[in-house]
Design a protein around this motif. Structure first.
Motif, PDB file in Angstrom:
ATOM      1  N   LEU A  38      37.280  81.787  54.002  1.00  9.33           N
ATOM      2  CA  LEU A  38      38.710  81.554  54.168  1.00  9.33           C
ATOM      3  C   LEU A  38      39.493  82.748  53.630  1.00  9.33           C
ATOM      4  O   LEU A  38      38.927  83.612  52.955  1.00  9.33           O
ATOM      5  CB  LEU A  38      39.101  80.261  53.435  1.00  9.33           C
ATOM      6  CG  LEU A  38      38.435  78.982  53.953  1.00  9.33           C
ATOM      7  CD1 LEU A  38      38.725  77.807  53.029  1.00  9.33           C
ATOM      8  CD2 LEU A  38      38.866  78.679  55.381  1.00  9.33           C
ATOM      9  N   TYR A 356      40.087  74.037  52.243  1.00  3.15           N
ATOM     10  CA  TYR A 356      40.293  74.106  53.687  1.00  3.15           C
ATOM     11  C   TYR A 356      41.710  73.684  54.071  1.00  3.15           C
ATOM     12  O   TYR A 356      42.337  74.288  54.954  1.00  3.15           O
ATOM     13  CB  TYR A 356      39.269  73.218  54.408  1.00  3.15           C
ATOM     14  CG  TYR A 356      37.924  73.877  54.548  1.00  3.15           C
ATOM     15  CD1 TYR A 356      37.691  74.833  55.540  1.00  3.15           C
ATOM     16  CD2 TYR A 356      36.886  73.568  53.679  1.00  3.15           C
ATOM     17  CE1 TYR A 356      36.454  75.446  55.669  1.00  3.15           C
ATOM     18  CE2 TYR A 356      35.642  74.178  53.795  1.00  3.15           C
ATOM     19  CZ  TYR A 356      35.436  75.119  54.789  1.00  3.15           C
ATOM     20  OH  TYR A 356      34.210  75.732  54.902  1.00  3.15           O
ATOM     21  N   ARG A 357      42.233  72.654  53.410  1.00  2.00           N
ATOM     22  CA  ARG A 357      43.582  72.188  53.736  1.00  2.00           C
ATOM     23  C   ARG A 357      44.610  73.279  53.418  1.00  2.00           C
ATOM     24  O   ARG A 357      45.515  73.558  54.216  1.00  2.00           O
ATOM     25  CB  ARG A 357      43.904  70.905  52.977  1.00  2.00           C
ATOM     26  CG  ARG A 357      45.316  70.391  53.255  1.00  2.00           C
ATOM     27  CD  ARG A 357      45.572  69.056  52.589  1.00  2.00           C
ATOM     28  NE  ARG A 357      44.986  67.951  53.341  1.00  2.00           N
ATOM     29  CZ  ARG A 357      44.017  67.177  52.909  1.00  2.00           C
ATOM     30  NH1 ARG A 357      43.481  67.389  51.718  1.00  2.00           N
ATOM     31  NH2 ARG A 357      43.562  66.189  53.648  1.00  2.00           N
ATOM     32  N   ASP A 360      44.373  76.087  55.866  1.00  2.00           N
ATOM     33  CA  ASP A 360      44.866  75.715  57.191  1.00  2.00           C
ATOM     34  C   ASP A 360      46.384  75.606  57.225  1.00  2.00           C
ATOM     35  O   ASP A 360      47.028  76.085  58.164  1.00  2.00           O
ATOM     36  CB  ASP A 360      44.237  74.384  57.600  1.00  2.00           C
ATOM     37  CG  ASP A 360      44.708  73.921  58.976  1.00  2.00           C
ATOM     38  OD1 ASP A 360      44.710  74.750  59.902  1.00  2.00           O
ATOM     39  OD2 ASP A 360      45.070  72.746  59.115  1.00  2.00           O
TER      40      ASP A 360
END
Length: 383
Positions: A38, A356-357, A360
């Protein structure tokens, strides 16, 4: 933008035993692999809470399965000798291709005592300066300066690895007291200000910059460690905050460090919001999430080390940015503009899912600079 990896309790509600997971190397590795893919530059690996893993061991185990993330490892002075720390740093830099950074932790007397180090405050700060000056020269393959505390002789008989970073791994660090600032600011490349409103942060970075100038040192970069609770909409973020508070009891709040600090402080210095919060708990009424919003999109939710820091009096990072992606990004840009802070260590449990949240929803809203990663040039590339 750095994430958090290891050294903290993980789980959906880690401030209470029933809501935290047992330490699991496989899960830490999952978080590291997520950070590596990420748009984070790396992750902080803090000095562990009881039962959590040693950050140096974890970083060495994770380095072979990652490629670009940097490891910001917290280290106390004196826990290892300067020579041994230099060897550990050189070794990890070789294992990771130069991805090490070090968080210069001050001199917490409780942690120092756990390692058999019992020093008065002025002695602790003197040791901090001598220790890190010795480390920097040892990493570079040079003889450290003379020191009564660390009379190191012929370190070359023990250290012969070629440095992977020039002149040494980037040093980050924080301090709160005047003595701590005088000791830490001239040592570090990035100064971590204690979390607060943008104006409070600006006051702290301005003081650190002034100390650096007074000491004839370069003004460091500035960073902050702060939690993030971001959801697609503002209503969803605050609803999640309410769900978190539903897993805190009045008795747990009253037993926490945050509550004890609030009661011990001068009541006359409390603002109206803080007084309402204290009165609610005293009356046995649970707080609403919005009661803890001390600045737009900044709140004091429950954390594992302190419960709820009702008056923002504790040294541990305890505040979170909250809202939709646009709101949280706006607040981060305000902090950058007003306080000069452009390096953020962010966190949100559970660490794997929230990484991840955040990547994103939030990171696409920010103009991220990738200079902290990838890591240093290959060995021998620097003349």
């Amino acid at each position: 933008m750095l994430w958090t990896l290891g050294g903290e309790y993980d789980g959906p509600h880690p401030w209470r035993r029933s809501g935290r997971w047992r330490p699991d190397h496989r899960r830490v590795r999952q978080v590291a692999e997520a950070v590596d893919t990420l748009p984070f530059s790396g992750a902080l690996m803090a000095i562990g809470l009881p039962g959590t893993f040693d950050p140096w061991t974890m970083a060495a185990s994770i380095a072979p399965v990652t490629e670009r993330m940097r490891f910001l490892i917290a280290a106390y002075p004196g826990v290892m000798t300067p020579t041994q720390l230099a060897l550990a740093a050189l070794s990890l830099d070789h294992v990771s291709d130069g991805r090490l950074m070090i968080n210069v932790v001050g001199s917490n007397p409780v942690t120092m005592a756990a390692h058999g180090l019992h020093l008065e405050k002025d002695q602790r700060y003197r040791m901090l300066s001598d220790y890190w000056n010795a480390f920097r020269t040892l990493y570079a393959g040079q003889q450290p300066p003379a020191s009564e505390l660390f009379p190191i002789e012929r370190p070359e008989t023990f250290l012969s690895l070629e440095p992977r970073q020039t002149p040494h791994p980037p040093l980050w660090g924080a301090a709160g007291s005047p003595e701590g600032l005088q000791a830490v600011v001239p040592l570090v490349d990035t100064y971590l200000a204690a979390v607060g409103t943008p104006t409070e942060l600006a006051q702290r970075t301005a003081l650190a910059a002034e100390i650096a100038r007074q000491l004839g040192r370069p003004v460091p970069s500035f960073g902050v460690s702060i939690g993030v609770l971001v959801r697609e909409t503002e209503d969803e973020a605050w609803a999640e905050a309410e769900r978190k508070l539903a897993h805190v009891s009045i008795d747990e709040i009253k037993a926490s460090k945050g509550w004890q600090a609030a009661l011990a402080a001068d009541p006359a210095t409390a603002d109206a919001r803080e007084r309402r919060c204290i009165e609610a708990i005293e009356d046995g009424r649970m707080l609403a999430a919005r009661d803890l919003e001390f600045y737009p999109n900044m709140w004091n939710g429950p954390i594992d080390r302190a419960g709820i820091d009702l008056r923002r009096l504790l040294a541990a990072p305890n505040s979170m940015l909250i809202g939709d992606p646009r709101q949280v990004a706006e607040r981060m840009r305000e902090i950058q503009t007003i306080a000069g802070i452009d390096r953020f260590i962010i966190w949100a449990p559970p660490f794997h899912e929230e990484a991840y949240r955040v990547a994103d929803l939030l990171l696409p809203q920010l103009d991220l600079d990738a200079r902290l990663a990838p890591a240093a040039a290959p060995l021998g590339a620097v003349a």
